[in-house]
Design an enzyme around this catalytic site. Structure first.
Site, PDB file in Angstrom:
ATOM      1  N   ASP A 238       0.838  -1.205   0.000  1.00  0.00           N
ATOM      2  CA  ASP A 238       0.000   0.000   0.000  1.00  0.00           C
ATOM      3  C   ASP A 238       0.871   1.253   0.000  1.00  0.00           C
ATOM      4  OD1 ASP A 238      -2.061   1.752   0.368  1.00  0.00           O
ATOM      5  OD2 ASP A 238      -2.802   0.861   2.231  1.00  0.00           O
TER       6      ASP A 238
ATOM      7  N   ASP B  57     -10.513   4.003  -1.328  1.00  0.00           N
ATOM      8  CA  ASP B  57     -11.129   3.015  -0.441  1.00  0.00           C
ATOM      9  C   ASP B  57     -12.646   2.945  -0.601  1.00  0.00           C
ATOM     10  OD1 ASP B  57      -8.576   2.846   0.454  1.00  0.00           O
ATOM     11  OD2 ASP B  57      -9.092   3.008   2.582  1.00  0.00           O
TER      12      ASP B  57
HETATM   13  C1  GAL Z   1      -5.508   2.252   2.853  1.00  0.00           C
HETATM   14  C2  GAL Z   1      -5.938   1.097   1.990  1.00  0.00           C
HETATM   15  C3  GAL Z   1      -6.921   0.283   2.803  1.00  0.00           C
HETATM   16  C4  GAL Z   1      -6.213  -0.219   4.050  1.00  0.00           C
HETATM   17  C5  GAL Z   1      -5.599   0.924   4.843  1.00  0.00           C
HETATM   18  C6  GAL Z   1      -4.711   0.428   5.978  1.00  0.00           C
HETATM   19  O1  GAL Z   1      -4.632   3.056   2.128  1.00  0.00           O
HETATM   20  O2  GAL Z   1      -6.517   1.563   0.798  1.00  0.00           O
HETATM   21  O3  GAL Z   1      -7.435  -0.774   2.017  1.00  0.00           O
HETATM   22  O4  GAL Z   1      -5.229  -1.136   3.663  1.00  0.00           O
HETATM   23  O5  GAL Z   1      -4.839   1.776   4.002  1.00  0.00           O
HETATM   24  O6  GAL Z   1      -4.122   1.434   6.727  1.00  0.00           O
END
Ligand code: GAL
Length: 748
Positions: A497, A562
């Protein structure tokens, strides 16, 4: 878009509520706020001098208003005159309701110096940091508390912490108003029970009184059939509910699409009227056959010499005897667990015959194992911890979910991955630079062994930056070392990520090469391992990742920001997939983010998904047509009958897992309808007829797209039923926000 407050806050699984008097009048918008970075508790006080602070909009992140790349503590101060005339906008002027939409990531809120609410956990919290960026903030203040300064300046002071991402307000307009008494009384779908046996659904609807006052009045109820437009039954009763308590009220209605229970509650003392609509869930997937059946993907990819774990997904009345024949050298089958495991040294295509038999007969199916350089030949199916546990994930929860994946029968329909998202990492690296776990994950190897023993696969999460989005350690500068560690734990899947890399390492106007770089580094580190680790890129679709994700070793990549359990977001995500869809194929999947069915919560209190049953049928159908990864984000230990039914439809799942791997394209649209179609390996087409309108309505589908010619064979995939061949006059009758999912043609 500005949603009505009441609708935004009271929407539940198929529940929407409106209040007769308050929503349209008596609402004070809070469009602007004073803003300063840094932290000082004196800023909570009403008389604090903020005259030199910046003034920002409250519907846009502060990082988009002159505070680029700022992460850390900051404060908003909203000045608002609250006129006493507001009291005449409601019948019950006892509760001031401050709606602060969403705050990225954590907040603590004060009215005139007194704390009135908080969401998430600041980094100083003894329980650790926890973001609640998408939580809706609705803070109530009792009018009798004397906190409200009528006809004077009031200060709503918001202490916030931004861990990563945009920072501060970003959603819809914050507001302030008086809540009507009836807003405290509504159906709680999380505590509502349904009995689906038979053509009538019997519900015990839990009505919760969330206010600290007794609730008394008359509740009128209408069972409405949106398909025929007719009221099927009416009832009325007196109700008296103690403060902060609830009652269960029975209702019976036909089990089919379009059934709504429409409630009107008239509170006795004030005469205020509240309305709620409950969209009754209905099951479409037929009950599992007692005869043996083998489910799941028909192809499996692995690299030469890598460990393989494959749980044979089969259903049928027990005792069910499972078998696997023609296994290549290096693989063995454990009939007790139904798991194939081992390693295959030689590249090639191996046709393994799977069998399942019981007293009623035997099912056989060929699983083609392709040992080569491609993983994820069909989209990964499984679970990820984020949408349910957020940063509060721990090993016990993951184990419980893995057990539930087997005991609920989901694994028997092909659900396999159990993936830990953010929140497992140690606070500091070990002396040798390697990464460890925090106390929530005492033994990662033991956890992964347990999953593999069940034939399940184990996933983990990291970031190419110094920190993850949840402010845990990222892999920057330790990519190979981390990949080695994960391999030693038995990891099968990595979600990587972008998070802090975006601010610390990407140049201002990044080129495609800049975007690729961190993923290339990790892609190589994973490829160097002697086990298969599916590489999932999560950088929200930047730089058209679908063009190059495969080249850096990715098997799937997020195409959007998200997801949340809101129809608006699910729709937005659907619309955004048109561009990337043609790039999907075996070993290269577009990921429109995880599923939002069942009980979700992102680390806060769990709640049933806020999208309606028909929206959930649309969600699963669309993700299947799109060949999207299916990663559940709900608490599998609390899997209700409706959600389970949604996830065990082998004909729908077979569309998702179709070995041709071709994603659907939007073939036709008009008047709020869309037809998406996807080629299947057997020569048929999967066709989704989506009704994005607000009414239950019909569409003549013959001739809309070339495949839908009169005379062609039709099968309703959710109901697993052949329909009559398509006639010119055939009308798809589809509920609002719902879908008719068809297989078209005869197939080979
Ligand atoms: C976001 C991601 C989510 C989750 C989150 C965790 O950037 O898109 O799916 O993984 O971070 O902190």
């Amino acid at each position: 878009m500005r949603r009505s407050l009441v609708a935004a806050l009271l929407a539940g699984l198929g529940v929407s509520t409106s209040v007769a008097s308050a929503a349209s009048t008596g609402v004070i918008e809070l469009p602007r706020a004073k803003f300063a970075t840094g932290d000082d508790m004196a800023r909570a006080r009403a008389d604090f001098d903020d005259s030199k602070w910046a003034e920002l909009s409250t519907t846009l992140n502060f990082e988009k208003q002159g505070f680029e790349d700022y992460d850390g503590y900051a404060w908003y101060r909203i000045h608002v005159r609250i006129p006493s005339s507001l009291k005449s906008s409601v019948k019950w002027a006892e509760r001031l309701r401050i709606y602060l939409s969403s705050i990225d990531d954590v907040d603590e809120t004060f009215l005139n110096g007194v704390k009135i609410g908080a969401m998430g956990q600041m980094p100083g919290d003894p329980r650790g940091y926890a973001t609640r960026w998408n939580g809706l903030r609705e803070y109530d203040v009792g009018v009798s508390s004397g906190l409200v300064r009528w006809d004077e300046d009031n200060v709503i002071a918001i202490r916030l912490y931004d861990g990563s991402g945009g920072g501060g307000f970003y959603r819809d307009m914050p507001t302030l108003r008086l809540a009507e008494i009836v807003e405290g009384f509504k159906p709680d779908t999380g505590k509502t029970r349904y009995d689906y046996a038979g053509p009538i659904v019997k519900a015990s609807v839990h009505w919760a009184n969330s206010f600290p006052v007794a609730m008394q009045g008359r509740l009128d109820q209408e069972v409405f059939d949106a398909d025929s437009g007719k009221v099927l039954s009416r009832g009325s009763r007196g109700v008296a509910v103690a403060p902060n308590s609830g009652i269960d009220l029975p209702v019976q209605a036909p089990q089919r699409a379009g059934i709504e229970v429409r409630y009107t509650f008239t509170e006795a003392k004030t005469g205020a009227v509240g309305r709620s609509v409950l969209n009754l869930p209905y099951l479409l997937t037929p009950a599992e056959s007692a005869r043996p059946r083998i489910n799941g993907a028909t192809v499996l990819g692995a690299r030469p010499g890598s460990p393989i774990y494959y749980r044979l997904p089969a259903t049928g009345r027990s005792p069910l005897k499972l078998g696997a024949r023609d296994l290549p050298a290096g693989l063995a089958f454990d009939p007790a667990q139904g798991v194939i495991s081992g390693r295959v040294a030689m590249a090639g295509e191996y046709r393994i015959t799977l069998t399942a038999s019981n007293a009623l007969g035997e099912a056989q199916r060929v699983l083609t194992l392709i040992v080569g350089d491609m993983l994820a030949l069909t989209p990964p199916m499984g679970w990820n911890s984020w949408n349910v546990y957020g940063l509060a994930v721990d090993a016990a929860k993951v184990r419980a979910v893995a057990d539930a994946m087997v005991s609920t029968g989901l694994a028997a329909h092909g659900w396999t991955y159990v993936n830990i998202d953010d929140g497992w990492e140690s606070a500091q690296r070990n002396a040798d630079g390697s990464i460890g776990t925090n106390s929530k994950f005492p033994d990662m190897k033991a956890l992964s062994d347990d999953l593999h023993a069940k034939g399940l696969r184990f996933g983990i999460y990291s970031s190419p930056g110094p920190l993850t989005c949840g402010r845990f350690l990222g892999s920057l500068g330790h990519e190979r070392q981390d990949a080695d560690t994960w391999a030693s734990w038995g990891v099968d899947y990595l979600k990587y990520d972008l998070c802090s890399y975006e601010t610390t390492n990407l140049p201002k106007n990044p080129s495609v090469a800049d975007h690729r770089k961190p993923y290339e580094i990790m892609g190589k580190a994973l490829a160097a391992q002697s086990r298969d680790i599916v590489f999932s890129l999560c950088q929200y679709g930047s730089a058209d990742v679908w063009n190059w994700g495969r080249e850096v070793g990715g098997s799937l990549w997020r195409t959007t920001g998200d997801i949340e359990d809101s129809w608006r977001l699910v729709r937005e995500i659907m619309e955004a997939q048109v561009k990337s869809a043609p790039f999907a194929g075996p070993g290269r999947w577009n990921d429109p983010d995880m599923l939002v069915v069942g009980e979700v919560g992102w680390g806060g209190e769990l709640h049933p998904t806020r999208i309606t049953p028909d929206e959930q049928y649309t969600h699963i159908s669309y993700w299947s047509l799109l060949a999207a990864p299916l990663l559940l984000g709900n608490d599998l230990t609390r899997l209700d009958a409706f959600t389970r039914n949604l996830l065990v439809n082998d004909e729908v799942m077979a569309v998702n897992q179709d070995p041709l791997g071709r994603a659907a394209r939007k073939a036709w649209s008009g008047d709020g309808w869309e037809i998406w179609e996807r080629e299947l390996a057997d020569g048929r087409k999967a066709v989704g007829v989506f009704n994005f309108g607000e009414a239950f309505r019909s569409l003549k589908i013959a001739g809309r797209v070339p495949e839908l010619t009169a005379g062609v064979a039709l099968r309703d995939l959710w109901r697993q039923k052949d329909l009559a061949a398509l006639s010119e006059g055939f009308e798809a009758r589809v509920p609002a926000h719902g879908v008719l999912l068809l297989a078209v043609g005869k197939g080979r």
